[in-house]
Design a protein around this motif. Structure first.
Motif, PDB file in Angstrom:
ATOM      1  N   ASP A  54       7.992 -27.295   0.809  1.00  0.00           N
ATOM      2  CA  ASP A  54       6.689 -26.727  -0.011  1.00  0.00           C
ATOM      3  C   ASP A  54       6.583 -25.232   0.972  1.00  0.00           C
ATOM      4  OD1 ASP A  54       5.414 -29.018  -1.470  1.00  0.00           O
ATOM      5  OD2 ASP A  54       4.321 -29.453   0.140  1.00  0.00           O
ATOM      6  N   CYS A  55       7.418 -25.475   1.267  1.00  0.00           N
ATOM      7  CA  CYS A  55       7.967 -24.002   2.893  1.00  0.00           C
ATOM      8  C   CYS A  55       8.153 -23.595   2.030  1.00  0.00           C
ATOM      9  CB  CYS A  55       8.233 -24.383   4.112  1.00  0.00           C
ATOM     10  SG  CYS A  55       6.049 -26.156   4.974  1.00  0.00           S
ATOM     11  N   GLY A 109      10.018 -34.344   4.702  1.00  0.00           N
ATOM     12  CA  GLY A 109      10.578 -33.416   3.489  1.00  0.00           C
ATOM     13  C   GLY A 109       9.847 -32.925   3.262  1.00  0.00           C
ATOM     14  N   THR A 110       8.747 -33.100   2.547  1.00  0.00           N
ATOM     15  CA  THR A 110       7.673 -32.936   1.640  1.00  0.00           C
ATOM     16  C   THR A 110       7.088 -31.568   1.893  1.00  0.00           C
ATOM     17  OG1 THR A 110       6.563 -35.099   0.870  1.00  0.00           O
ATOM     18  CG2 THR A 110       5.381 -32.583   0.994  1.00  0.00           C
TER      19      THR A 110
END
Length: 315
Positions: A313-314, A308-309
């Motif tokens: 970030d993308c 999920g992180t």
């Protein structure tokens, strides 16, 4: 989760997590605990005489009804006898290192054993797949014990691109972040050795584990390059003496004599200064000792958060 994972389906395991086959400490106690927790536990045959291995396999069968494996070092003086034990006991999975298991593959396949060699190069991966390997473990130089020269980050995607069987990533993996990274590089599973050394079920001497708890990011060194079989270990009196002798051009026989029995001294006798404390570069992250079931649960539970992180970030 993992219902469609190629390795889970191939081996009939719940989670795509292998325990490395660690000589002397990859025993039935550890292997059965990993298998019971949903991974693939692996007995490390190392230089075990055949009857000792048979006993470990039978203990493992008594402690788990899940699939497990045996890691066979093909340089072992007992390799043929050990292979026969594996055939007699119908071990579900065999992983191999230090050579080409090609001559043993037909007999193993005949009893339904899955053959999964450890590789440190693309060329070796291709050759072993041609020999009939069901999958391969791409192990980077970050690993503990005997190593190749290519990092996991560079080796893993190249092996994935080169072969048409599932690839397991190994070397420098100890948590959900490492697992997510390996999957991003194309792995279908991960193998961990160092993380499982620091489990309650691992029989390594308490002083062995205590030394690892104190390790930092640069605490490991590589010895034995001049012998052609380098190994990653924690720096201590033994490694300093070994490096001094290597630098002075000591004959191979003297260097090999220095290493005889050194792993057992560390793992079983707790002599962590004159013994070989094999562990990976990830040792600087290993700051606790907990049950195998907790190690695996933490890995699996943490994975969605890591993914999920990355997704956030993308965006």
């Amino acid at each position: 989760m993992f219902e469609n994972n190629a390795i889970c389906k191939l081996l009939n395991i719940k989670y795509p997590i292998f325990q490395g086959g660690m000589a002397w400490i990859g025993t039935a106690e550890l292997a059965s605990a990993v298998s019971n927790a949903g991974g693939l536990g692996i007995i490390g045959a190392g230089h075990m005489p055949p009857e000792i291995l048979r006993n470990e396999i039978q203990k493992c069968k008594g402690w788990t009804d899940k699939p497990f494996g045996v890691n066979i070092m093909l340089m072992s003086p007992y390799v043929r006898e050990v292979m026969q034990v594996v055939l007699d006991e119908k071990v579900p999975v065999v992983t191999t290192g230090a050579g080409n298991p090609g001559e043993y593959v037909p007999a193993l396949k005949e009893i339904g054993t899955k053959v999964i060699p450890v590789v440190a190069s693309v060329a070796l991966a291709r050759r072993l797949v041609r020999s009939g390997a069901d999958a391969v473990i791409a192990e980077g130089t970050e690993s503990g014990g005997h190593i190749g020269e290519i990092t996991t980050m560079a080796l893993l995607p190249q092996v994935v691109d080169a072969v048409d069987v599932p690839v397991i990533g190994a070397g420098g993996i100890a948590d959900s972040r490492g697992m997510a990274a390996a999957f991003a590089l194309g792995a279908k599973a991960v193998q961990m050795g160092s993380r499982f050394v620091m489990s309650e079920e691992c029989i390594a001497h308490p002083d062995y584990k205590k030394m690892i708890l104190k390790a930092k990011d640069r605490s490991t060194v590589v010895t034995g390059r001049t012998l052609g079989h380098p190994a990653r270990v924690l720096a201590n009196k033994l490694t300093r003496k070994f490096q001094e002798m290597e630098a002075a051009g000591a004959p191979a026989e003297e260097l090999e004599k220095l290493g005889v029995g050194s792993l057992h001294r560390a793992t079983h006798e707790g002599d962590v200064q004159n013994g070989s404390v094999m562990i990976g570069e990830i040792s600087g992250m290993l700051d606790d000792i907990k049950p195998v079931s907790q190690i695996i649960e933490d890995m699996i539970k943490g994975l969605p958060g890591v993914i999920g992180t990355i997704r956030q970030d993308c965006e």
